[in-house]
Write an enzyme that holds these catalytic residues in place. Structure first.
Site, PDB file in Angstrom:
ATOM      1  N   ARG A   1      -4.399   1.053 -13.293  1.00 23.11           N
ATOM      2  CA  ARG A   1      -3.045   1.281 -12.792  1.00 23.11           C
ATOM      3  C   ARG A   1      -2.379  -0.004 -12.299  1.00 23.11           C
ATOM      4  NH1 ARG A   1      -3.684   5.527  -9.122  1.00 23.11           N
ATOM      5  NH2 ARG A   1      -3.286   7.031 -10.778  1.00 23.11           N
TER       6      ARG A   1
ATOM      7  N   ASN B   1       0.828  -1.201   0.000  1.00 23.73           N
ATOM      8  CA  ASN B   1       0.000   0.000   0.000  1.00 23.73           C
ATOM      9  C   ASN B   1       0.867   1.259   0.000  1.00 23.73           C
ATOM     10  OD1 ASN B   1      -2.350  -1.481   0.095  1.00 23.73           O
ATOM     11  ND2 ASN B   1      -2.735  -1.148   2.268  1.00 23.73           N
TER      12      ASN B   1
ATOM     13  N   ARG C   1      -9.888  -5.169 -14.222  1.00 22.93           N
ATOM     14  CA  ARG C   1      -8.773  -6.009 -13.772  1.00 22.93           C
ATOM     15  C   ARG C   1      -9.230  -7.459 -13.872  1.00 22.93           C
ATOM     16  NH1 ARG C   1      -5.212  -2.389 -11.321  1.00 22.93           N
ATOM     17  NH2 ARG C   1      -6.176  -0.641 -10.230  1.00 22.93           N
TER      18      ARG C   1
ATOM     19  N   ARG D   1     -14.242   2.203   4.045  1.00 15.66           N
ATOM     20  CA  ARG D   1     -13.061   1.395   4.366  1.00 15.66           C
ATOM     21  C   ARG D   1     -11.786   2.228   4.438  1.00 15.66           C
ATOM     22  NH1 ARG D   1     -11.568  -1.561  -0.403  1.00 15.66           N
ATOM     23  NH2 ARG D   1      -9.904  -0.026  -0.660  1.00 15.66           N
TER      24      ARG D   1
ATOM     25  N   TYR E   1     -12.105 -10.266  -1.841  1.00 19.04           N
ATOM     26  CA  TYR E   1     -12.816  -8.992  -1.693  1.00 19.04           C
ATOM     27  C   TYR E   1     -14.294  -9.271  -1.464  1.00 19.04           C
ATOM     28  CZ  TYR E   1      -8.830  -6.756  -4.171  1.00 19.04           C
ATOM     29  OH  TYR E   1      -7.595  -6.309  -4.572  1.00 19.04           O
TER      30      TYR E   1
ATOM     31  N   HIS F   1     -15.071  -4.129  -0.330  1.00 21.07           N
ATOM     32  CA  HIS F   1     -14.934  -3.485  -1.636  1.00 21.07           C
ATOM     33  C   HIS F   1     -16.269  -3.050  -2.241  1.00 21.07           C
ATOM     34  CE1 HIS F   1     -13.747  -3.428  -6.038  1.00 21.07           C
ATOM     35  NE2 HIS F   1     -12.749  -2.763  -5.498  1.00 21.07           N
TER      36      HIS F   1
ATOM     37  N   HIS G   1     -14.616   2.083 -15.608  1.00 23.02           N
ATOM     38  CA  HIS G   1     -14.531   1.374 -14.332  1.00 23.02           C
ATOM     39  C   HIS G   1     -15.829   0.639 -14.010  1.00 23.02           C
ATOM     40  CE1 HIS G   1     -13.991   1.282  -9.784  1.00 23.02           C
ATOM     41  NE2 HIS G   1     -12.860   0.774 -10.213  1.00 23.02           N
TER      42      HIS G   1
END
Length: 698
Positions: free
Chosen positions: A414, A51, A384, A573, A477, A601, A444
């Protein structure tokens, strides 16, 4: 001198970057929690390091760029880049100290269970022999010592790679005072495991040595004729953001491939060095990278890059008592009632909750569509994707069978850019129509549409989700997905895909709310409706679960709703710039963050609406980038049963007394354990056999 009004304006909000540091601190708490299984502690500690790498290479890198350009304007939280960077580096330095304290505690606890990480000197003769053999046969052949002098310039130092800085003297100068110093670097191979396992001894279960420690022990094999006097690890973080001119790019895929190559030369942001590094080596590094002392982190008490610890649970196969117990997701009960998923979805909406319910249902939705001769077309957005995706293989088969397959694949996800480029080429080769989204916007949204020829005409089947179409992360997730054959949602999805793939402008849709066109306005309308209801004495409540809340307009609307008397419960979160519990501003707002085994998530929203509740799921967080710079979707959960399921999920989180941390006015988080029975939302979720029972309204 600041006026009272200015001070109030500054203190209305918590800074985004400082809030992020608090989030990573909450992840670190999981590595420090006595109730977290030991190997899971290692994983959490590794996550904090990964992170921090991303934070430095993107957020801090951006602030450094602003500072260098002379930009001094304050953001809406009251910080200019220079002052914010000073605070970030101060807090980050303290955080790193906490990380390595946790690492020392972890290694001591692991050792008591027979899992040890050694220096070379601590290994037994048998272990040293095995380590030596591994070095000479496997590691040594791939190492390349890189001397630095007038004829050999400084080599490219890749971002986040581990390197050894070696200071040497000629053999004939060994022991001579003021002998000329020579400098070289050696890259620690990134394609080898950092944790090298050596034979165990006695009752021990696993013994390891770090790869760089093994290379350090044999460093003289790389420099014949020279005597190493200092060998210390270092690690450079570079700016990793892509600088794309999409308007001018003739081929976006080719342009991104070029930018990925440039990323290797990104501006240095942070330099990590082992404590005790030779002054000459440090001087060489600082001079080469043109980096300030404030961005040099001296690491004491452990290896550079603790991110490798995330793999430790996979390396220890035997001792399952040191891990969370394995949980097998249940297959959604509704889909066991019929042979075909389409038969079920045609009759009713189905809401599924990952990872408690299996992502295989989503795979099966696309697999069945690929095999079904009545299916004419499949359209999907991919952000992703897992490395060995069943879903992608199904899309390839569908195209090979002659179906129209359209894949909106986001190349700018990313750190997944290279993988997505590979997927794009593979899908195109199979015959899929691959598009890369709209110029200037990341796609997205998480949407799949199946067009099927049936007896009564064409029917659209939909899946809309909060998480990526990734079967691996779906096990780690928490996310929610809705299957529906709702004709209005299907019509809206067709409009969305037409806008992305063609020249169609998005009209106001029937049910789906897309960003960046309508979503910000719709959230504003929904919040303002609750505000008006509260002012009129009608039932009013908002529950929102997001990953991050940093959009100023949304925050100000929530403040207004709070002042009108709306009870607002936020489950955030990560980053939260809203300051809760402030008298006269936000006393009716609570904010809690849940960090536990699974990464929370899902983005879920509940609005009381004067006793006629509305519920939504979305791919978007309450962040400016999601609302203005991304293609996102929020989808209503219209069916009473599925809406109750979503509300049940939210209530479960609001009851958590074990892993929920509550945000305080000063920006810190504290656990507020109930004196009653401990309630851990994720563990309770595992126990629930069916999420689909009707909910009794309180």
């Amino acid at each position: 001198m600041k006026t009272e009004e200015t001070m109030q304006e500054i203190t209305r909000y918590i800074n985004r970057e400082l809030s992020w540091i608090e989030f990573n601190r909450r992840v670190l708490e999981e590595a420090q929690d006595k109730d977290t299984p030991l190997l899971e502690k290692a994983k959490f500690l590794g996550i904090t390091a990964s992170n921090l790498d991303e934070f430095m290479s993107v957020r801090v890198a951006g602030l450094l760029d602003l500072q260098k350009s002379g930009y001094s304007k304050k953001d809406f939280t009251g910080y200019a880049p220079a002052s914010l960077l000073r605070r970030i580096f101060k807090r980050t330095s303290g955080f790193v100290t906490e990380q390595y304290k946790a690492y020392k505690d972890l290694t001591r606890q692991l050792a008591r269970h027979g899992i040890r990480i050694h220096t070379f000197e601590e290994l037994s003769q048998t272990q040293q022999k095995a380590a030596n053999q591994y070095y000479h046969q496997i590691v040594f052949p791939v190492l390349t010592p890189m001397a630095i002098d007038q004829s050999r310039p400084f080599p490219l130092i890749n971002s986040l790679g581990i390197y050894l800085a070696v200071v040497l003297v000629r053999n004939e100068d060994a022991g001579v005072e003021d002998a000329p110093l020579h400098f070289a670097v050696v890259r620690v191979p990134a394609n080898f495991s950092r944790l090298v396992q050596v034979p165990s001894r006695g009752k021990a279960k696993a013994h390891f040595i770090f790869l760089e420690e093994l290379i350090r022990e044999h460093i003289e094999t790389l420099f014949n004729g020279y005597a190493p006097i200092s060998v210390h690890a270092f690690r450079l973080t570079r700016n990793s953001d892509l600088a794309l001119d999409e308007e001018a790019a003739e081929d976006l895929l080719e342009e991104i491939e070029k930018e990925l190559r440039k990323r290797r030369w990104g501006t240095p942001v942070r330099l990590e060095v082992e404590k005790g590094i030779h002054p000459y080596a440090l001087e060489q590094l600082i001079e080469e990278f043109e980096i300030s002392s404030a961005t040099v982190f001296e690491i004491d008490g452990g290896p550079l890059d603790l991110g490798c610890l995330t793999r430790m649970p996979d390396l220890i196969k035997e001792n399952t008592s040191l891990k969370y117990p394995e949980i097998i997701p249940s297959y959604p009960q509704e889909f066991l009632e019929e042979d075909s998923l389409f038969d079920v979805i045609r009759k009713k909406d189905v809401l599924i909750y990952h990872p408690y319910e299996s992502f295989q249902a989503v795979n099966d939705f696309v697999i069945e569509a690929a095999e079904d001769p009545q299916v004419l077309a499949i359209k999907i957005t991919l952000y992703r994707v897992s490395g060995n995706s069943l879903l992608v293989r199904a899309l390839e088969r569908a195209a090979e069978y002659g179906k129209q397959v359209t894949v909106v694949l986001e190349l700018k996800a990313r750190f997944d850019e290279e993988r997505n480029i590979a997927w794009a080429k593979r899908l195109e080769k199979a015959g899929c129509h691959v598009v890369y989204g709209l110029v200037g916007l990341k796609t997205h949204a998480k949407v799949t549409q199946i067009i099927r020829q049936e007896e009564d005409g064409l029917r659209r089947y939909m899946h809309v989700g909060t998480g990526n179409y990734n079967e691996n992360t779906a096990k780690l997730y928490t996310d929610v997905g809705l299957f529906t054959a709702d004709s209005e949602i299907g019509e809206d999805a067709s409009s969305l895909f037409n806008e992305i793939t063609g020249y169609s402008s998005a009209p106001r849709m029937n049910q789906l709310i897309p960003a960046p066109t309508w979503m910000a306005q719709e959230f504003a309308r929904l919040i303002q409706r609750e505000t008006l209801n509260a002012q009129q004495g009608k039932p009013a409540r908002i529950i929102a679960k997001v990953n991050s809340l940093s959009n100023q307009d949304i925050i100000d609307l929530l403040y207004e709703a709070s002042q009108a008397g709306v009870q607002i419960d936020l489950i955030v979160r990560g980053v939260c710039c809203l300051r809760p519990g402030v008298q006269g501003l936000s006393e009716n707002i609570t904010v809690r963050s849940i960090i536990d085994r699974y990464l929370e998530h899902s983005r879920l929203f509940y609005f009381e609406n004067d006793g006629d509740p509305e519920a939504w799921l979305s791919s978007a967080d309450w962040m400016t980038r999601n609302l203005t710079r991304r293609v996102e979707v929020m989808c209503p959960v219209r069916n009473r049963c599925t809406r109750d399921t979503l509300f049940r999920i939210l209530k479960l989180h609001l009851k958590d007394t074990v892993k929920a941390r509550h945000l305080q006015q000063n920006g810190t988080y504290i656990r507020m354990a109930d004196e009653g029975v401990a309630f851990r939302s994720q563990f309770e979720a595992v126990k629930i056999k069916s999420w689909k029972k009707p909910l009794k309204r309180s």
